[in-house]
Motif scaffolding. Structure first.
Motif, PDB file in Angstrom:
ATOM      1  N   PRO A   1      11.549   7.590  -7.658  1.00  0.00           N
ATOM      2  CA  PRO A   1      10.841   8.879  -7.628  1.00  0.00           C
ATOM      3  C   PRO A   1       9.397   8.727  -8.091  1.00  0.00           C
ATOM      4  O   PRO A   1       9.102   7.949  -9.006  1.00  0.00           O
ATOM      5  N   ARG A   2       8.499   9.474  -7.480  1.00  0.00           N
ATOM      6  CA  ARG A   2       7.065   9.375  -7.790  1.00  0.00           C
ATOM      7  C   ARG A   2       6.536  10.677  -8.353  1.00  0.00           C
ATOM      8  O   ARG A   2       7.124  11.747  -8.196  1.00  0.00           O
TER       9      ARG A   2
ATOM     10  N   GLY B   1       0.823  -1.193   0.000  1.00  0.00           N
ATOM     11  CA  GLY B   1       0.000   0.000   0.000  1.00  0.00           C
ATOM     12  C   GLY B   1       0.854   1.239   0.000  1.00  0.00           C
ATOM     13  O   GLY B   1       2.044   1.196   0.329  1.00  0.00           O
ATOM     14  N   VAL B   2       0.247   2.350  -0.390  1.00  0.00           N
ATOM     15  CA  VAL B   2       0.881   3.663  -0.377  1.00  0.00           C
ATOM     16  C   VAL B   2      -0.074   4.622   0.325  1.00  0.00           C
ATOM     17  O   VAL B   2      -1.235   4.736  -0.061  1.00  0.00           O
ATOM     18  N   MET B   3       0.390   5.295   1.365  1.00  0.00           N
ATOM     19  CA  MET B   3      -0.457   6.174   2.164  1.00  0.00           C
ATOM     20  C   MET B   3      -0.655   7.516   1.470  1.00  0.00           C
ATOM     21  O   MET B   3       0.106   7.890   0.596  1.00  0.00           O
ATOM     22  N   GLY B   4      -1.675   8.252   1.926  1.00  0.00           N
ATOM     23  CA  GLY B   4      -1.772   9.647   1.555  1.00  0.00           C
ATOM     24  C   GLY B   4      -2.916  10.047   0.656  1.00  0.00           C
ATOM     25  O   GLY B   4      -2.691  10.351  -0.520  1.00  0.00           O
ATOM     26  N   GLY B   5      -4.164  10.071   1.166  1.00  0.00           N
ATOM     27  CA  GLY B   5      -5.280  10.667   0.450  1.00  0.00           C
ATOM     28  C   GLY B   5      -5.395  10.186  -0.983  1.00  0.00           C
ATOM     29  O   GLY B   5      -5.343   8.992  -1.289  1.00  0.00           O
TER      30      GLY B   5
ATOM     31  N   GLU C   1      13.240  -1.271  -4.453  1.00  0.00           N
ATOM     32  CA  GLU C   1      13.509  -0.355  -5.559  1.00  0.00           C
ATOM     33  C   GLU C   1      12.227   0.322  -6.048  1.00  0.00           C
ATOM     34  O   GLU C   1      12.218   1.517  -6.354  1.00  0.00           O
ATOM     35  N   ALA C   2      11.145  -0.448  -6.098  1.00  0.00           N
ATOM     36  CA  ALA C   2       9.875   0.113  -6.571  1.00  0.00           C
ATOM     37  C   ALA C   2       9.377   1.225  -5.664  1.00  0.00           C
ATOM     38  O   ALA C   2       8.757   2.190  -6.129  1.00  0.00           O
TER      39      ALA C   2
ATOM     40  N   GLN D   1       1.727   3.065  -9.477  1.00  0.00           N
ATOM     41  CA  GLN D   1       3.143   3.252  -9.784  1.00  0.00           C
ATOM     42  C   GLN D   1       3.991   2.106  -9.257  1.00  0.00           C
ATOM     43  O   GLN D   1       4.948   1.669  -9.920  1.00  0.00           O
ATOM     44  N   ILE D   2       3.662   1.586  -8.073  1.00  0.00           N
ATOM     45  CA  ILE D   2       4.416   0.453  -7.530  1.00  0.00           C
ATOM     46  C   ILE D   2       4.288  -0.758  -8.449  1.00  0.00           C
ATOM     47  O   ILE D   2       5.278  -1.416  -8.796  1.00  0.00           O
ATOM     48  N   ILE D   3       3.062  -1.076  -8.860  1.00  0.00           N
ATOM     49  CA  ILE D   3       2.852  -2.244  -9.711  1.00  0.00           C
ATOM     50  C   ILE D   3       3.512  -2.048 -11.068  1.00  0.00           C
ATOM     51  O   ILE D   3       4.160  -2.959 -11.606  1.00  0.00           O
ATOM     52  N   ILE D   4       3.398  -0.850 -11.633  1.00  0.00           N
ATOM     53  CA  ILE D   4       4.058  -0.570 -12.913  1.00  0.00           C
ATOM     54  C   ILE D   4       5.572  -0.680 -12.769  1.00  0.00           C
ATOM     55  O   ILE D   4       6.260  -1.255 -13.630  1.00  0.00           O
ATOM     56  N   ASN D   5       6.128  -0.154 -11.682  1.00  0.00           N
ATOM     57  CA  ASN D   5       7.570  -0.242 -11.471  1.00  0.00           C
ATOM     58  C   ASN D   5       8.047  -1.687 -11.404  1.00  0.00           C
ATOM     59  O   ASN D   5       9.135  -2.017 -11.901  1.00  0.00           O
ATOM     60  N   MET D   6       7.248  -2.560 -10.789  1.00  0.00           N
ATOM     61  CA  MET D   6       7.660  -3.951 -10.619  1.00  0.00           C
ATOM     62  C   MET D   6       7.362  -4.784 -11.859  1.00  0.00           C
ATOM     63  O   MET D   6       8.173  -5.614 -12.272  1.00  0.00           O
ATOM     64  N   VAL D   7       6.192  -4.578 -12.478  1.00  0.00           N
ATOM     65  CA  VAL D   7       5.788  -5.413 -13.612  1.00  0.00           C
ATOM     66  C   VAL D   7       6.439  -4.938 -14.911  1.00  0.00           C
ATOM     67  O   VAL D   7       6.992  -5.745 -15.666  1.00  0.00           O
ATOM     68  N   ASP D   8       6.375  -3.642 -15.188  1.00  0.00           N
ATOM     69  CA  ASP D   8       6.904  -3.126 -16.453  1.00  0.00           C
ATOM     70  C   ASP D   8       8.413  -2.903 -16.419  1.00  0.00           C
ATOM     71  O   ASP D   8       9.088  -3.098 -17.440  1.00  0.00           O
TER      72      ASP D   8
END
Length: 612
Positions: free
Chosen positions: A530-531, A498-502, A525-526, A511-518
């Motif tokens: 930078p976000r 999960g990623v916190m923050g509204g 690292e994911a 972005q986490i899933i894209i960083n890991m899958v793509d």
């Protein structure tokens, strides 16, 4: 929801001109026209331009490695909470036992983000059923608070961020109880009493939580006129007139006593017992609306998560009243494009991701609400056919001028943590008081004490517009931003993250899933990558979109990418501290030997990840 802004106010000042004294009297000069004081210059950053050190293995922007273990893992926003989770597992507890202990501990350790005055949501892998299950632990608005009264408290047409009008029934304690009844191994009392002792002993204050606590309390002071009662919060969180500094021991014995009552009396102590009586008496004293009857009626709802796939990975989310569907929609749209071919942190990749967010958030604003009051076309909005239609709207070289919700067939601060046990249960848990620390209201206890926790301000997220699915009503749950994340591969659990923050949460999860899958990044690292975060979409409160909005980028995004995004028409914003906080526990199937857990956290929080 009004955009979150963090502003420092310059003190008013006056400048006195000295008169020179001579032997002859001269006329006094005409008074100068009043001038505004010059803005205070920001001190130069002595570390500007300095990057991180070099690593011998892995990508260079990562602050630490993913940690690995075979028996259990936990990743939280505070080191002590992670340790409590690991110790609960080592004492024979399940991942749910550990999750309850972690959440109770974070309510003390990280009061800027969560506590038993708020709500909780969870998805978990149930090894016995071999499936992902979830619950919705959000509470209703008070039955005695009418729409007309809520509107009378509005500020600029929206509910305020603080005060009793924003308080809904806290769902967290019943969520603990409901989860423990299904999946707990340790006795209920044994899960909570060590945390009560921790509250009484105290723990040194870490850097980021100290920073947020000081600013949170200052924010309440600025809005004190909107808060019906202000003394209790100061006694708990600013003892002696100030918040704790970094490294100072902070204790909350009032919360410890509350935890002991819950440990002894179970959920009924909170919802239909002595704590409920004290909460009702408090709201009567300050002129609020929540009653013991509101509390007693609350129950956690076990729900079937919604599911999509992203390049073969099975992604799960919780449906409305949460925004979990938004993560699925962003990924469904992004799946229509070759993000890998566009390149990691490229302008093209970020552009398509951010446009997918804008499209998904217009649907969020139009549809998402309490499903008991308004029907959302979840199946259609979650479908690949709909994603293909929406993806066709994205221009590869230019920002869309306007974004609208799609047609369907008729029919903003948070804590997140992951924990897993030796039996294969993986828990993705998120809990929040919503904006900052909550409503500003800390209930009375007995004998001049308090109950040691703050009520949430989640009710701020209701709309006040007639006909809107999320319009305020008594006994209704508001739109919710907090969402746990979960993903599987080939029917096996892969990660609880999960990623916190509204509104950052679905953007961050995608972005986490894209960083890991793509892009092939590992869990650590994911998260350290930078976000981006886009602001300015329409909101479920009824607030309209603000043009193309503003795309905020962390400082690690390449300068060439930033320039190219501006040429596409994006309005860029600087790093603003709103990029969330990430935790993840992954399950890895190994060619040799048993499966293992990898745990990751990140530099944006004070926490640690431990696996053993």
């Amino acid at each position: 929801m009004r955009r979150r802004t963090f502003l420092s106010t310059l003190p008013a000042g006056a400048f006195l001109a000295g008169a020179s004294v001579g032997h002859t009297q001269t006329p006094a000069p005409a008074p100068a026209a009043p001038q505004a004081p010059a803005p205070r210059a920001r001190p130069a950053d002595p570390y500007a331009g300095i990057g991180i050190g070099d690593r011998n293995s892995g990508v260079n922007f990562v602050g630490r490695s993913t940690v690995w273990g075979a028996n259990g893992a936990a990743a939280t926003a505070h080191p002590t909470a992670t340790l409590i989770g690991i110790e609960t597992l080592k004492r024979g507890g399940s991942a749910i036992d550990a999750a309850i202990a972690i959440n109770a501990a974070l309510g003390f350790l990280e009061p800027v983000a969560n506590g038993i005055g708020g709500d909780a949501f969870c998805m978990l892998w149930d090894p016995a059923q071999r499936k992902v299950v979830g619950f919705n632990g959000s509470g209703n608005s008070p039955q005695g608070l009418s729409l007309a009264t809520a509107r009378s408290k509005a500020v600029d047409g929206y509910l305020p961020a603080v005060g009793a009008v924003t308080v809904n029934v806290p769902g967290t304690v019943d969520a603990w109880w409901s989860a423990h009844q299904r999946y707990g191994k340790l006795p209920w009392k044994d899960v909570l009493l060590p945390v009560a002792e921790l509250c009484e002993q105290g723990v040194p204050m870490p850097q980021l939580i100290a920073w947020y606590l000081e600013r949170g309390m200052a924010g309440f002071d600025r809005r004190a006129a909107l808060i019906e009662e202000n003394d209790n919060r100061k006694r708990v969180y600013a003892p002696g007139g100030r918040t704790p500094k970094v490294g100072e021991v902070f204790a909350n014995p009032d919360l410890g006593r509350t935890y002991r009552l819950i440990a002894e009396g179970g959920r009924d102590a909170f919802y239909d017992g002595p704590l409920a009586d004290q909460m009702q008496a408090y709201f009567r004293r300050i002129g609020g609306w929540m009653t013991r009857a509101d509390l007693a009626a609350h129950r956690t709802e076990w729900v079937e998560p919604i599911r999509t796939t992203y390049r073969g990975v099975e992604v799960y989310g919780l449906g409305p009243n949460t925004q979990g569907l938004s993560t699925n929609q962003i990924l469904n749209i992004c799946e229509q494009f070759d993000l890998k071919g566009m390149g990691f942190q490229s302008a093209a990749s970020i552009h398509h991701q951010a446009e997918a967010k804008r499209l998904a958030f217009e649907d969020r604003a139009k549809w998402f609400a309490d499903a008991r009051f308004s029907e959302t076309p979840v199946e259609w909005l979650n479908s690949k056919d709909y994603a293909i239609q929406r993806a066709r709207l994205i221009r590869p070289d230019r920002v869309m001028d306007r974004v609208f919700p799609g047609d369907a067939p008729t029919q903003g601060d948070t804590t997140y943590f992951s924990v897993a046990d030796k039996d294969g249960m993986m828990v993705s848990w998120i809990q929040s008081n919503y904006r900052g620390m909550g409503s500003g209201l800390v209930p009375d206890g007995v004998d001049g004490q308090t109950l040691g926790f703050m009520f949430q301000d989640r009710g701020e997220l209701f709309s006040l517009t007639d006909g809107h699915p999320n319009v305020y009503a008594p006994g209704k749950r508001p739109f919710h931003t907090i969402i746990p994340g979960f993903a599987c591969k080939d029917g096996e659990p892969w990660m609880a993250m999960g990623v916190m923050g509204g509104g950052m949460q679905p953007q961050g999860q995608a972005q986490i899933i894209i960083n890991m899958v793509d892009y092939g990044l590992d869990p650590q690292e994911a998260g350290d990558s930078p976000r981006w975060q886009h602001y300015g979409s329409s909101e479920p409160t009824g607030q309209p979109a603000e043009g193309v909005g503003r795309l905020h980028l962390e400082s690690g995004v390449p300068e060439a990418t930033k320039r190219a995004l501006e040429q596409m028409g994006w309005v860029l914003g600087p790093p603003d501290g709103g990029f969330g906080g990430y935790q993840n526990v992954v399950r890895q199937i190994n060619e040799r030997g048993p499966w293992t857990y990898g745990a990751a956290t990140e530099m944006r929080k004070d926490g640690i990840a431990i696996a053993y």
